[in-house]
Design an enzyme around this catalytic site. Structure first.
Site, PDB file in Angstrom:
ATOM      1  N   CYS A   1     -17.777 -31.257  64.082  1.00 19.47           N
ATOM      2  CA  CYS A   1     -16.488 -31.879  63.775  1.00 19.47           C
ATOM      3  C   CYS A   1     -16.027 -31.659  62.335  1.00 19.47           C
ATOM      4  O   CYS A   1     -14.956 -32.109  61.946  1.00 19.47           O
ATOM      5  CB  CYS A   1     -16.520 -33.372  64.103  1.00 19.47           C
ATOM      6  SG  CYS A   1     -16.658 -33.664  65.869  1.00 19.47           S
TER       7      CYS A   1
ATOM      8  N   HIS B   1       0.634 -33.946  68.299  1.00 18.80           N
ATOM      9  CA  HIS B   1       0.666 -32.545  67.887  1.00 18.80           C
ATOM     10  C   HIS B   1       0.680 -32.380  66.360  1.00 18.80           C
ATOM     11  O   HIS B   1       1.294 -31.466  65.830  1.00 18.80           O
ATOM     12  CB  HIS B   1       1.824 -31.793  68.553  1.00 18.80           C
ATOM     13  CG  HIS B   1       1.540 -31.511  69.990  1.00 18.80           C
ATOM     14  ND1 HIS B   1       1.725 -32.443  70.977  1.00 18.80           N
ATOM     15  CD2 HIS B   1       1.037 -30.408  70.598  1.00 18.80           C
ATOM     16  CE1 HIS B   1       1.377 -31.936  72.133  1.00 18.80           C
ATOM     17  NE2 HIS B   1       0.935 -30.703  71.938  1.00 18.80           N
TER      18      HIS B   1
ATOM     19  N   GLU C   1     -11.328 -40.709  72.370  1.00 19.19           N
ATOM     20  CA  GLU C   1     -11.301 -39.355  71.829  1.00 19.19           C
ATOM     21  C   GLU C   1     -11.627 -38.347  72.943  1.00 19.19           C
ATOM     22  O   GLU C   1     -11.063 -37.264  73.005  1.00 19.19           O
ATOM     23  CB  GLU C   1     -12.350 -39.277  70.718  1.00 19.19           C
ATOM     24  CG  GLU C   1     -12.170 -38.158  69.759  1.00 19.19           C
ATOM     25  CD  GLU C   1     -13.140 -38.257  68.595  1.00 19.19           C
ATOM     26  OE1 GLU C   1     -12.770 -38.837  67.558  1.00 19.19           O
ATOM     27  OE2 GLU C   1     -14.273 -37.744  68.731  1.00 19.19           O
TER      28      GLU C   1
END
Length: 149
Positions: free
Chosen positions: A25, A75, A136
């Site tokens: 990550c 986005h 998530e």
């Protein structure tokens, strides 16, 4: 009058990277987030009120969450502005990308804290934020509850 919890669910796509993290990550990647927002209050008892019987109109809750979170984060790519990722953020912005700089590590845990603050500011006085769940992935999520804070 009884207290009732009302929940509205949302989805949005957001990218992020965790600066200094020791796993995958640390790389820029994205998630299809699922956000559940639960508020608590008493149903309106005034029979002359067009929202009689509602704690809050789902549309009113949707408007708040969309304006404060979904429309902002959808986005977008989120970076901690207190890291060298700020250089990457500038490059992406210069190329027309939607970038959000926050003053925290953009983990689900920190995002729900941020989201709770934003939603609480916009709720009517008689409605309280009960909890937020930010998924998530299908198996990983963070939760914030007013009773814990």
């Amino acid at each position: 009058m009884s207290k009732i919890r009302i929940t509205k669910q949302f989805t949005f796509e957001t990218g992020h990277a965790l600066y200094g993290y020791d796993g995958k990550c640390k790389n820029v990647h994205g998630h299809s987030y699922k956000l559940s927002v639960t508020v608590i209050g008493s149903p309106i008892t005034d029979t002359s009120n067009v929202k009689y019987g509602m704690v809050i109109d789902f549309g009113d809750l949707k408007k708040i969450v969309k304006e404060e979170i979904v429309d902002v984060f959808d986005h977008a790519t989120v970076f901690n502005k207190n890291t060298p990722h700020v250089e990457l953020a500038k490059e992406l912005k210069d190329r027309g990308h939607h970038v959000i700089l926050v003053d925290y590590q953009p983990t689900s845990e920190m995002m729900v804290i941020d989201f709770a603050k934003k939603i609480q500011k916009r709720l009517p006085e008689n409605i309280k934020l009960h909890g937020i769940k930010l998924q998530e992935t299908d198996t990983s999520f963070a939760e914030w509850y007013a009773s814990d804070n």
